[in-house]
Design a protein around this motif. Structure first.
Motif, mmCIF file in Angstrom:
data_model
loop_
_atom_site.group_PDB
_atom_site.id
_atom_site.type_symbol
_atom_site.label_atom_id
_atom_site.label_comp_id
_atom_site.label_asym_id
_atom_site.label_seq_id
_atom_site.Cartn_x
_atom_site.Cartn_y
_atom_site.Cartn_z
ATOM 1 N N GLY A 50 0.834 -1.186 0.000
ATOM 2 C CA GLY A 50 0.000 0.000 0.000
ATOM 3 C C GLY A 50 0.874 1.242 0.000
ATOM 4 O O GLY A 50 2.090 1.165 -0.163
ATOM 5 N N PHE A 51 0.252 2.415 0.184
ATOM 6 C CA PHE A 51 1.037 3.653 0.219
ATOM 7 C C PHE A 51 0.959 4.270 1.616
ATOM 8 O O PHE A 51 -0.113 4.449 2.173
ATOM 9 N N LEU A 52 2.124 4.538 2.179
ATOM 10 C CA LEU A 52 2.217 5.110 3.517
ATOM 11 C C LEU A 52 2.086 6.629 3.449
ATOM 12 O O LEU A 52 2.518 7.258 2.479
ATOM 13 N N PRO A 53 1.513 7.240 4.486
ATOM 14 C CA PRO A 53 1.327 8.706 4.476
ATOM 15 C C PRO A 53 2.621 9.489 4.256
ATOM 16 O O PRO A 53 2.647 10.429 3.466
ATOM 17 N N LYS A 54 3.700 9.100 4.929
ATOM 18 C CA LYS A 54 4.939 9.881 4.807
ATOM 19 C C LYS A 54 5.517 9.795 3.401
ATOM 20 O O LYS A 54 6.017 10.793 2.862
ATOM 21 N N ASP A 55 5.449 8.611 2.786
ATOM 22 C CA ASP A 55 5.967 8.453 1.425
ATOM 23 C C ASP A 55 5.077 9.174 0.411
ATOM 24 O O ASP A 55 5.574 9.760 -0.557
ATOM 25 N N THR A 56 3.775 9.113 0.641
ATOM 26 C CA THR A 56 2.840 9.803 -0.246
ATOM 27 C C THR A 56 3.025 11.307 -0.161
ATOM 28 O O THR A 56 3.006 12.012 -1.177
ATOM 29 N N ALA A 57 3.225 11.811 1.058
ATOM 30 C CA ALA A 57 3.451 13.247 1.237
ATOM 31 C C ALA A 57 4.735 13.688 0.540
ATOM 32 O O ALA A 57 4.785 14.764 -0.066
ATOM 33 N N ARG A 58 5.767 12.856 0.614
ATOM 34 C CA ARG A 58 7.025 13.180 -0.070
ATOM 35 C C ARG A 58 6.791 13.272 -1.583
ATOM 36 O O ARG A 58 7.291 14.191 -2.251
ATOM 37 N N HIS A 59 6.029 12.333 -2.111
ATOM 38 C CA HIS A 59 5.692 12.352 -3.532
ATOM 39 C C HIS A 59 4.961 13.648 -3.890
ATOM 40 O O HIS A 59 5.267 14.299 -4.899
ATOM 41 N N HIS A 60 3.982 14.045 -3.068
ATOM 42 C CA HIS A 60 3.202 15.243 -3.358
ATOM 43 C C HIS A 60 4.072 16.507 -3.302
ATOM 44 O O HIS A 60 3.913 17.412 -4.122
ATOM 45 N N ARG A 61 4.973 16.561 -2.335
ATOM 46 C CA ARG A 61 5.860 17.726 -2.229
ATOM 47 C C ARG A 61 6.761 17.850 -3.458
ATOM 48 O O ARG A 61 7.053 18.958 -3.912
ATOM 49 N N GLU A 62 7.192 16.707 -3.989
ATOM 50 C CA GLU A 62 8.047 16.727 -5.169
ATOM 51 C C GLU A 62 7.283 17.115 -6.436
ATOM 52 O O GLU A 62 7.854 17.713 -7.355
ATOM 53 N N GLN A 63 5.993 16.779 -6.481
ATOM 54 C CA GLN A 63 5.224 16.949 -7.713
ATOM 55 C C GLN A 63 4.397 18.239 -7.764
ATOM 56 O O GLN A 63 4.029 18.679 -8.862
ATOM 57 N N VAL A 64 4.091 18.836 -6.615
ATOM 58 C CA VAL A 64 3.092 19.916 -6.600
ATOM 59 C C VAL A 64 3.526 21.132 -7.413
ATOM 60 O O VAL A 64 2.730 21.685 -8.191
ATOM 61 N N ILE A 65 4.763 21.581 -7.282
ATOM 62 C CA ILE A 65 5.206 22.771 -8.023
ATOM 63 C C ILE A 65 5.252 22.520 -9.530
ATOM 64 O O ILE A 65 4.715 23.323 -10.317
ATOM 65 N N PRO A 66 5.874 21.406 -9.994
ATOM 66 C CA PRO A 66 5.829 21.136 -11.444
ATOM 67 C C PRO A 66 4.403 20.998 -11.990
ATOM 68 O O PRO A 66 4.120 21.442 -13.104
#
Length: 352
Positions: free
Chosen positions: A45-61
């Protein structure tokens, strides 16, 4: 008026831009709708901390991509909308911080949006459904909803895990891929066999509520038994079952439960329309079962495709713009998130 919406309550981060035109804002145009999904290996599954890291990396682009697609500058944006909840805490916070930062830099008003209301308003806008019973079914939520006196009232819901979560967890049990999503791959397996075996699973409807954990436990037990994929040491165990049989049986059982409580809600309020929203709402088998029920009642079912039913920023922009036009804004000190933000807690000022 133009709104940008940021969504990141689970493993998808989306940015959508929508324009409301005309004196009453009835002319709605989609200007951009971009999205990225955090995909984990099969069985995970997807863990909150890993998902948040993904979102932080993707949000600006993603924001830059959406603005480029829409061909807009920040001077054109009237409000910035973001998901307040419900959802996973860390991913929600990552998106809320991005929205707060944009608001401070560009001096643009903020609007906090309920994720569930975003799904409903997007569904109403795309399909044209007037006053339907809403079946909201996703990875984190399962609710039967109807509008009354400026609230989206919850008639029934899951009392344990959501239907989407049940499908996702079973996908992990049998090692189904998470790309593009576990639920989609279960749907494909369920219809891959011309004559699948319908396994008897617990059917748990309690009034207007449903329970999914018992169904998951039962199908998990079958997947671990000699019946699953056959066992040469026990040839007397028949029939042999494969992944297609179990996926088919799980879908048929869960979706039958959803159709029953949706029909009961329609009968209760005298509605002849049902609108399916949320990620699981893309499932064609669920849409077909709901359409068959609605047809028998002389009604109609409404649903959207994956562009709008799966979590996206556009639905947040739509709900946020409706609220913004009624004078609703969120001040910076109030831009905290709420993981358990109830659908019926929202004052729906834009409907009467």
């Amino acid at each position: 008026m133009i709104a940008i919406g940021l969504e990141g309550s689970a493993n998808k981060i989306g940015v959508g831009i929508m324009a409301h035109e005309g004196p009453d804002g009835a002319d709605v145009r989609v200007l951009a709708n971009v999205r990225r999904t955090y995909i984990t290996p099969p069985g995970q599954g997807f863990l909150p901390k890993d998902t948040a890291r993904h979102h932080r990396e993707q949000v600006i682009p993603l924001i830059a991509e959406a603005m480029a697609v829409a061909k807009l500058s920040w001077r054109d944006i009237d409000c910035i909308c973001f998901t307040k909840g419900p959802g996973m805490g860390a991913p929600l916070m990552a998106v809320a911080v991005a929205a707060r930062t944009l608001s401070l830099i560009h001096q643009i008003p903020l609007v906090a949006v309920n994720h569930c209301v975003g799904h409903i308003e997007m569904g109403r806008q795309i399909t044209g459904a007037q006053n339907p019973v809403v079946l909201y079914v996703s990875g984190g939520n399962t609710q039967v909803i109807a509008y009354e006196q400026q609230r989206y009232r919850i008639f029934g819901e899951t009392i344990d895990i959501a239907v989407g979560n049940c499908l996702d967890r079973f996908a992990r049990i049998i090692g189904v891929s998470n790309d593009p999503s576990p639920g989609y791959n279960i749907e494909q397996l369920a219809k891959s066999k011309p004559d699948p075996v319908l396994v008897d699973l617990p059917y748990t409807v309690k009034g207007m509520d449903i329970s999914c954990s018992g169904v998951l436990s039962a199908v998990q037990e079958i997947a671990a038994s000699p019946r699953f994929k056959g066992d040469k040491r026990k040839p007397h165990v028949k029939p042999e079952l494969d992944a297609a049989d179990l996926c088919f049986s799980l879908q048929e059982t869960l979706f039958s439960m959803l159709v029953e409580i949706s029909e009961r809600a329609m009968a209760h309020i005298g509605a002849n329309e049902v609108l399916i929203v949320g990620g699981v709402g893309c499932n064609k088998r669920l849409q077909d079962m709901m359409a068959a029920m609605s047809l028998q009642r002389g009604g109609k079912v409404f649903a959207t495709d994956e562009r709008f039913c799966i979590d996206n920023g556009l639905m947040i922009a739509q709900a946020g713009m409706l609220a913004f036009r009624e004078g609703i804004q969120t001040q910076i000190p109030d831009t905290w998130i709420t993981q358990r933000y109830r659908t019926d807690a929202v004052h729906v000022l834009w409907r009467n």
